[in-house]
Design an enzyme around this catalytic site. Structure first.
Site, PDB file in Angstrom:
ATOM      1  N   ARG A 198       2.595   3.469  17.159  1.00 54.79           N
ATOM      2  CA  ARG A 198       2.044   4.504  16.261  1.00 54.79           C
ATOM      3  C   ARG A 198       2.343   5.929  16.701  1.00 54.79           C
ATOM      4  O   ARG A 198       2.763   6.748  15.884  1.00 54.79           O
ATOM      5  CB  ARG A 198       0.532   4.320  16.063  1.00 54.79           C
ATOM      6  CG  ARG A 198       0.118   3.034  15.356  1.00 54.79           C
ATOM      7  CD  ARG A 198       0.912   2.763  14.132  1.00 54.79           C
ATOM      8  NE  ARG A 198       0.387   1.641  13.356  1.00 54.79           N
ATOM      9  CZ  ARG A 198       1.066   0.992  12.426  1.00 54.79           C
ATOM     10  NH1 ARG A 198       2.303   1.334  12.135  1.00 54.79           N
ATOM     11  NH2 ARG A 198       0.523  -0.002  11.765  1.00 54.79           N
ATOM     12  N   ASP A 210      -5.449   2.505  13.566  1.00 52.28           N
ATOM     13  CA  ASP A 210      -4.173   3.182  13.329  1.00 52.28           C
ATOM     14  C   ASP A 210      -4.343   4.603  12.802  1.00 52.28           C
ATOM     15  O   ASP A 210      -3.568   5.495  13.142  1.00 52.28           O
ATOM     16  CB  ASP A 210      -3.307   2.357  12.363  1.00 52.28           C
ATOM     17  CG  ASP A 210      -2.721   1.123  13.042  1.00 52.28           C
ATOM     18  OD1 ASP A 210      -2.592   1.152  14.283  1.00 52.28           O
ATOM     19  OD2 ASP A 210      -2.403   0.148  12.342  1.00 52.28           O
ATOM     20  N   SER A 226      -2.281  -9.301   6.611  1.00 49.16           N
ATOM     21  CA  SER A 226      -1.722  -7.990   6.915  1.00 49.16           C
ATOM     22  C   SER A 226      -0.980  -8.111   8.242  1.00 49.16           C
ATOM     23  O   SER A 226      -1.574  -8.414   9.273  1.00 49.16           O
ATOM     24  CB  SER A 226      -2.852  -6.970   7.008  1.00 49.16           C
ATOM     25  OG  SER A 226      -2.400  -5.832   7.694  1.00 49.16           O
ATOM     26  N   ASP A 231       0.810  -1.218   0.000  1.00 46.96           N
ATOM     27  CA  ASP A 231       0.000   0.000   0.000  1.00 46.96           C
ATOM     28  C   ASP A 231       0.847   1.273   0.000  1.00 46.96           C
ATOM     29  O   ASP A 231       0.605   2.177  -0.797  1.00 46.96           O
ATOM     30  CB  ASP A 231      -0.948   0.018   1.211  1.00 46.96           C
ATOM     31  CG  ASP A 231      -2.093  -0.964   1.035  1.00 46.96           C
ATOM     32  OD1 ASP A 231      -2.442  -1.259  -0.132  1.00 46.96           O
ATOM     33  OD2 ASP A 231      -2.626  -1.448   2.035  1.00 46.96           O
TER      34      ASP A 231
HETATM   35  N1  ARG Z   1      -5.656  -4.591  16.033  1.00 50.86           N
HETATM   36  C1  ARG Z   1      -4.377  -4.144  16.389  1.00 50.86           C
HETATM   37  C2  ARG Z   1      -4.399  -2.705  16.796  1.00 50.86           C
HETATM   38  O1  ARG Z   1      -5.334  -2.029  16.482  1.00 50.86           O
HETATM   39  C3  ARG Z   1      -3.348  -4.435  15.346  1.00 50.86           C
HETATM   40  C4  ARG Z   1      -3.410  -3.652  14.105  1.00 50.86           C
HETATM   41  C5  ARG Z   1      -2.437  -4.214  13.141  1.00 50.86           C
HETATM   42  N2  ARG Z   1      -2.292  -3.417  11.982  1.00 50.86           N
HETATM   43  C6  ARG Z   1      -2.034  -3.961  10.784  1.00 50.86           C
HETATM   44  N3  ARG Z   1      -1.820  -3.141   9.812  1.00 50.86           N
HETATM   45  N4  ARG Z   1      -2.014  -5.235  10.582  1.00 50.86           N
HETATM   46  O2  ARG Z   1      -3.516  -2.218  17.430  1.00 50.86           O
END
Ligand code: ARG
Length: 394
Positions: free
Chosen positions: A91, A120, A171, A12
């Protein structure tokens, strides 16, 4: 026009780089190393190949361990009792680094690859707005155009590039603290995770027959040594991820409530995180008064919720951290854990601030309340409950 893009080197963000160039932007890419096991030189090379004017690789592993992971340990941070918050913690740090570069480069905009369905985007956008102001232009093409993985692959092919990892079925987001795996067959919560999703842990059935026994030293709530050898936190986390993962401990599979109104099925690997939190909690139980222990649980849960829900910038976080630090002043000592075929047990603990007295608890000696004292205490202790129960004829 100049844009700073949070670049992972994946499908992406690679497509986004090309889209931004098509729109006439000069693109500066930034990859923040938070312990993901990627080939970062390869990521840089790809960024330049795709047309970045400049690329930054920022090593933030130490900062991630010292300023973020240490707080998570002190707060026993497990979102909804399960997820050690690896992605959620990294993040704000990544966003802060992106903001720094955007300022330094005098960028007109910042860009990231988050979708409109995830947590995120909240974590990134709020920290970016905090550092760059409310007028900051945040470009999120996946969110704005509803870019699918197939569409991203098309963009790359249209420009004559081989899409990186089109065959990737999941992912994955990885850093020092945890490895998050989403998507593919995992989207069906009734399907068990296939073995291929795991990379840090062996299946418990295939773990060695000999148990792993480790002594973890803590000072003020933060791990400082393994088997009496002093180490910095980053090293401890890396070591435990490897050792404990080899013994089949550290897998998580649960249903998670996202900020954006969705339940998602999430699979994680976090051997070090689960080990350190379990050991830390055990030491807290040795040290804290019952009231401290119960109150600490509330602090821990509130802190975890704020971090998960992208509110790193919420002032209450700082207040909670002050209280958490104050309580952790006494959480020093040693905890011995045994890991055997996917099962972790704390088997010993000690602390100079222990609230436990072997002499007091011993049945054969030491302090005994007199029969009179014990009976009087029980009468008074149960009075509220007895009176209420009787008055209600329960
Ligand atoms: N669900 C988790 C969170 O919100 C992990 C997110 C993982 N992100 C990804 N791009 N696979 O922190």
């Amino acid at each position: 026009m100049r844009v700073v893009l949070a670049y992972s080197g994946g499908l992406d963000t690679s497509a986004i780089l090309l889209l931004l160039k098509e729109k006439g932007y000069e693109v500066i890419t930034v990859t923040v190393d938070v312990g993901q096991e990627d080939d970062l030189a390869g990521v840089e090379e790809r960024a330049y190949k795709l047309g970045a004017s400049k690329h930054y690789t920022i090593n933030a592993t130490r900062e991630f361990a010292e300023k973020y992971i240490s707080k998570a340990i002190k707060a026993n941070a497990l979102y909804e009792d399960k997820y050690p918050l690896g992605t959620a913690l990294a993040r704000p740090l990544i966003a802060e680094k992106i903001a720094e570069i955007a300022k330094k480069e005098g960028a007109d905009a910042v860009a990231h690859g988050c979708t409109s369905k995830g947590n995120d985007q909240v974590r990134f956008d709020l920290v970016l707005r905090y550092h760059l102001g409310d007028d900051v232009k945040i470009i999120a093409p996946v969110r704005e155009l509803g870019l699918t993985r197939a569409a991203s692959a098309n963009i790359l092919q249209r420009h004559g590039f081989e899409p990186p990892g089109v065959h990737k079925k999941y992912s994955v987001d990885e850093n020092l603290w945890s490895r998050s795996i989403e998507g593919g067959v995992l989207d069906d919560p009734a399907t068990p995770p296939p073995e291929e999703v795991f990379a840090w842990t062996v299946p418990p059935e295939k773990a060695p027959d000999e148990p792993l026994v480790l002594k973890i030293g803590f000072s003020k709530g933060v791990p400082i040594s393994i088997n009496n050898e002093k180490m910095d936190l980053e090293k401890i986390v890396r070591l435990l991820n490897r050792l404990v993962g080899l013994h089949g401990y550290g897998r998580i599979d649960h249903i998670e409530n996202r900020v954006v109104g969705l339940k998602s099925r999430e699979v994680y690997e976090a051997p070090a995180a689960l080990t350190l939190i379990e050991a830390h909690r055990d030491l807290e139980k040795l040290v804290y008064t019952p009231r401290e222990l119960r109150f600490k649980k509330i602090l821990d849960q509130e802190w975890s919720d704020l971090v998960y829900q992208g509110l790193w910038i919420e002032p209450l976080r700082l207040v909670i951290e002050k209280a958490v630090d104050e309580l952790n002043k006494w959480v020093s000592g040693e905890v011995v854990v045994k890991v055997y075929k996917g099962l972790l047990t704390v088997i010993a603990r000690s602390s100079e601030y222990s609230g436990y007295s072997k002499d007091l608890i011993d049945y054969d000696k030491g302090w005994y309340p007199s029969a009179e004292e014990a009976e009087g205490f029980i009468k008074i202790w149960g009075m509220h409950s007895l009176v209420a129960t009787r008055s209600r004829n329960l």
